[in-house]
Design a protein around this motif. Structure first.
Motif, short mmCIF file in Angstrom:
data_model
loop_
_atom_site.label_atom_id
_atom_site.label_comp_id
_atom_site.label_asym_id
_atom_site.label_seq_id
_atom_site.Cartn_x
_atom_site.Cartn_y
_atom_site.Cartn_z
N GLU A 199 0.82 -1.22 0.00
CA GLU A 199 0.00 0.00 0.00
C GLU A 199 0.85 1.26 0.00
OE1 GLU A 199 0.85 -1.02 4.29
OE2 GLU A 199 0.48 -2.09 2.42
N ASN A 200 2.06 1.20 0.57
CA ASN A 200 2.93 2.38 0.66
C ASN A 200 3.96 2.45 -0.47
OD1 ASN A 200 1.66 3.18 3.00
ND2 ASN A 200 3.11 2.13 4.34
N PRO A 202 3.91 0.72 -3.85
CA PRO A 202 3.31 -0.19 -4.84
C PRO A 202 4.18 -0.53 -6.04
CG PRO A 202 2.33 2.01 -4.98
CD PRO A 202 3.18 2.00 -3.76
#
Length: 328
Positions: A199-200, A202
């Motif tokens: 999520e941080n 990608p």
């Protein structure tokens, strides 16, 4: 460069930053005039005729900066690693040699007293022949530590950064091991990467392990954006003892006794002396001829070309899932 005062070895004559909002934030923070901020490197060079340029932005831009500066005889120091790829690095090296400029690479760990003490003790045979090195570098991750958006955008972009943690923090251990081995290349490079914060981050890896195999030693480099706390530390193992460079100033030396016992010496090291204590004083001293860049030294082009060759092999190894053997 102003050589009258060791603590005032250089003058900042200009800053290149097309993003005026970012430049204004830093101008307010560090109290410099926006009059010295230029949109392009060409404009700055034309106006100020600098002796040297430090390039601490996106790694992808390092080649273009050397292409601009080298023909004009302007020395360059880049922030680690030397280049975004081995292909870029080879072009930069050719330009630096053709135009006879210094091309140095800065790592924070170059200025750690503990790393220099570790090499001094190793070279003095205080722990016997070198067999194993473990280097751990990194932090919680760029987003988690709150870096500004401008930095985050290129640091997590595979084109601008050449990779994620494998590039950002893998280079430290490779640089140190190349130095400890006095410029010897490993026989092979094996790397494994993971993406633990999809999520941080990608687009890039955020955890990498690089194994360098030498004829008589091995290095394990753990580069990660997933440590619970920031770290830059190194363990050096010889046949008779071990050295732990725990951080910038704290060093431990263990001498083996029997099967699993040891005697330990703890050291709290003072900062290195000027100009060996920070990149800018060092760069100024090299340009003025006060000191020479040590062959295969941490900042040297020789060392950092090997670093780029190893990083290139590590990225290929991780992609292919196999060990890469280096050519002599």
């Amino acid at each position: 460069f102003n050589s009258n005062n060791a603590n005032d070895a250089f003058d900042i004559v200009g800053i290149v930053e097309p993003n005026k909002d970012l430049a204004k934030r830093y101008a307010d923070q560090y109290k410099f005039s926006m009059e010295i901020v230029y949109d392009t490197l060409e404009q700055l060079i034309e106006a100020k005729k600098p002796q040297a340029v430090t390039a601490f932005g996106t790694i992808y831009d390092h080649l273009e900066i050397v292409e601009t500066c080298a023909p004009k005889g302007i020395h360059v120091m880049v922030e680690k690693p030397l280049a975004v790829s081995l292909k870029h690095a080879k072009k930069m090296k050719a330009l630096a040699e053709k135009h006879k400029i210094h091309l140095l690479t800065n790592y924070e760990t170059t200025w750690y007293p503990t790393n220099h003490k570790a090499k001094e003790l190793l070279d003095a045979n205080k722990i016997g022949d070198l067999r194993k090195v473990i280097v751990r570098d990194g932090h919680k991750g760029p987003l988690k530590i709150g870096i500004n958006k401008e930095f985050l955008d290129w640091l997590t972009d595979p084109k601008q950064n050449g990779g994620g943690a494998i590039t950002d923090f893998g280079c430290y251990g490779v640089n140190l091991m190349t130095w400890l081995k006095n410029g010897e290349k490993p026989v092979s490079v094996t790397a494994v990467v993971q993406q633990l914060q999809k999520e941080n981050n990608p687009k890039v890896d955020d955890d990498a392990t690089i194994i360098l195999s030498y004829k008589d030693a091995k290095a394990t480099i753990q580069a990660s954006w997933n440590w619970p706390m920031g770290r830059k530390d190194m363990e050096v193992y010889g046949l008779t003892g071990a050295i732990y460079a725990d951080n910038r100033n704290d060093l431990r030396v263990r001498k083996a006794i029997g099967y699993d016992d040891f005697e330990e010496t703890n050291m709290k090291l003072e900062e290195l002396t000027n100009p060996y204590n920070d990149p800018f004083s060092y760069f100024a001293a090299v340009i003025k001829g006060d000191i020479k860049v040590e062959a295969n030294g941490l900042s040297s082009l020789e060392n950092n070309m090997i670093v780029m060759e190893i990083l290139d092999a590590a990225i290929r190894s991780a992609k292919k899932g196999k060990t890469i053997f280096l050519k002599d």
